[in-house]
Design an enzyme around this catalytic site. Sequence first.
Site, mmCIF file in Angstrom:
data_model
loop_
_atom_site.group_PDB
_atom_site.id
_atom_site.type_symbol
_atom_site.label_atom_id
_atom_site.label_comp_id
_atom_site.label_asym_id
_atom_site.label_seq_id
_atom_site.Cartn_x
_atom_site.Cartn_y
_atom_site.Cartn_z
ATOM 1 N N HIS A 1 -7.284 26.802 -57.244
ATOM 2 C CA HIS A 1 -6.485 26.086 -58.243
ATOM 3 C C HIS A 1 -5.335 26.977 -58.728
ATOM 4 O O HIS A 1 -4.191 26.524 -58.855
ATOM 5 C CB HIS A 1 -7.341 25.724 -59.470
ATOM 6 C CG HIS A 1 -8.398 24.698 -59.230
ATOM 7 N ND1 HIS A 1 -9.710 24.901 -59.568
ATOM 8 C CD2 HIS A 1 -8.345 23.459 -58.693
ATOM 9 C CE1 HIS A 1 -10.420 23.819 -59.271
ATOM 10 N NE2 HIS A 1 -9.619 22.930 -58.721
ATOM 11 N N LYS B 1 -19.683 12.938 -63.775
ATOM 12 C CA LYS B 1 -19.792 13.910 -62.679
ATOM 13 C C LYS B 1 -20.792 15.021 -63.006
ATOM 14 O O LYS B 1 -20.941 15.966 -62.233
ATOM 15 C CB LYS B 1 -18.417 14.534 -62.386
ATOM 16 C CG LYS B 1 -17.598 13.770 -61.341
ATOM 17 C CD LYS B 1 -16.499 14.662 -60.803
ATOM 18 C CE LYS B 1 -15.661 14.000 -59.725
ATOM 19 N NZ LYS B 1 -14.585 14.883 -59.249
ATOM 20 N N ARG C 1 -6.564 21.168 -48.866
ATOM 21 C CA ARG C 1 -7.203 22.307 -48.204
ATOM 22 C C ARG C 1 -7.390 22.072 -46.724
ATOM 23 O O ARG C 1 -7.233 22.970 -45.916
ATOM 24 C CB ARG C 1 -8.583 22.558 -48.830
ATOM 25 C CG ARG C 1 -8.508 23.199 -50.185
ATOM 26 C CD ARG C 1 -9.789 23.026 -50.950
ATOM 27 N NE ARG C 1 -9.950 21.641 -51.371
ATOM 28 C CZ ARG C 1 -10.856 21.218 -52.227
ATOM 29 N NH1 ARG C 1 -11.717 22.067 -52.740
ATOM 30 N NH2 ARG C 1 -10.921 19.955 -52.579
ATOM 31 N N SER D 1 -14.755 23.978 -56.485
ATOM 32 C CA SER D 1 -15.550 24.236 -57.691
ATOM 33 C C SER D 1 -17.028 24.001 -57.396
ATOM 34 O O SER D 1 -17.890 24.779 -57.803
ATOM 35 C CB SER D 1 -15.109 23.315 -58.831
ATOM 36 O OG SER D 1 -13.759 23.516 -59.141
HETATM 37 P P1 ADP Z 1 -10.798 16.530 -58.463
HETATM 38 O O1 ADP Z 1 -12.145 16.171 -58.993
HETATM 39 O O2 ADP Z 1 -9.680 15.715 -59.041
HETATM 40 O O3 ADP Z 1 -10.691 16.669 -56.969
HETATM 41 P P2 ADP Z 1 -10.702 19.406 -58.485
HETATM 42 O O4 ADP Z 1 -10.758 20.330 -59.669
HETATM 43 O O5 ADP Z 1 -11.798 19.496 -57.505
HETATM 44 O O6 ADP Z 1 -10.548 17.975 -59.096
HETATM 45 O O7 ADP Z 1 -9.331 19.621 -57.710
HETATM 46 C C1 ADP Z 1 -8.090 19.472 -58.352
HETATM 47 C C2 ADP Z 1 -6.989 19.659 -57.334
HETATM 48 O O8 ADP Z 1 -6.995 21.002 -56.864
HETATM 49 C C3 ADP Z 1 -7.132 18.780 -56.087
HETATM 50 O O9 ADP Z 1 -5.852 18.387 -55.659
HETATM 51 C C4 ADP Z 1 -7.747 19.699 -55.078
HETATM 52 O O10 ADP Z 1 -7.421 19.325 -53.755
HETATM 53 C C5 ADP Z 1 -7.083 21.004 -55.456
HETATM 54 N N1 ADP Z 1 -7.877 22.139 -55.033
HETATM 55 C C6 ADP Z 1 -9.174 22.382 -55.298
HETATM 56 N N2 ADP Z 1 -9.575 23.533 -54.722
HETATM 57 C C7 ADP Z 1 -8.501 24.028 -54.072
HETATM 58 C C8 ADP Z 1 -8.258 25.177 -53.248
HETATM 59 N N3 ADP Z 1 -9.219 26.039 -52.965
HETATM 60 N N4 ADP Z 1 -7.021 25.362 -52.749
HETATM 61 C C9 ADP Z 1 -6.058 24.465 -53.024
HETATM 62 N N5 ADP Z 1 -6.202 23.353 -53.756
HETATM 63 C C10 ADP Z 1 -7.405 23.139 -54.272
#
Ligand code: ADP
Length: 167
Positions: free
Chosen positions: A17, A41, A94, A132
């Site tokens: 992130h 969730k 990703r 996450s």
């Molecule tokens: P959501 O539940 O909306 O997917 P996340 O917190 O999992 O929320 O992800 C938020 C954003 O960050 C999404 O666009 C996700 O693809 C991106 N993201 C999550 N992990 C990574 C990572 N390791 N590298 C790049 N982008 C990421």
Amino acid sequence: MRRAIFPGSFDPLTMGHLDIIERSVSLFDEIIIAVLNNPDKNPMFTPDERCEMIQEILPSVKKSECCLLVESFAGLTVDFAKQRNCSAIVRGIRAVSDYEYELRMALMNRRLEPQIETVFLMAAEEYSYVSSNLMKQIFTLGGRVEGLVPELVEAKMREKLGLGVRF
Ligand code: ADP
């Protein structure tokens, strides 16, 4: 004024992130990191805890003119984006597996709010397997996640699981 939101669960914030935030700061004047309030969730951290952690970590993002804000929201992302006058939604990709879901969301959001563009940024290779959920799973089973989540996040996860401080 180019204003964007970066919406997500951020439960918790990972280096992936942070990498997307660092890539976004050169593209926008203001970015709202929008923490989704998603009780269904079964999150590890409350929205307030997630926001506080992100606030504390943001100063480590490399200096730029871009203003970074953290807010929690519930409901439709496009409604929140519109309410905050954001013209773009930032999302990270990703792998191909992210693409299908993200494409559907982006097209739906465009239908709901044609003025708002979704901007996809490619993940850094070294964090492209980081999520996450994986971090929580590994950490809960006693695995090491250092370098993949900020130190503060690791400390807060230890606290959550009642593991005490590590020296
Ligand atoms: P959501 O539940 O909306 O997917 P996340 O917190 O999992 O929320 O992800 C938020 C954003 O960050 C999404 O666009 C996700 O693809 C991106 N993201 C999550 N992990 C990574 C990572 N390791 N590298 C790049 N982008 C990421």
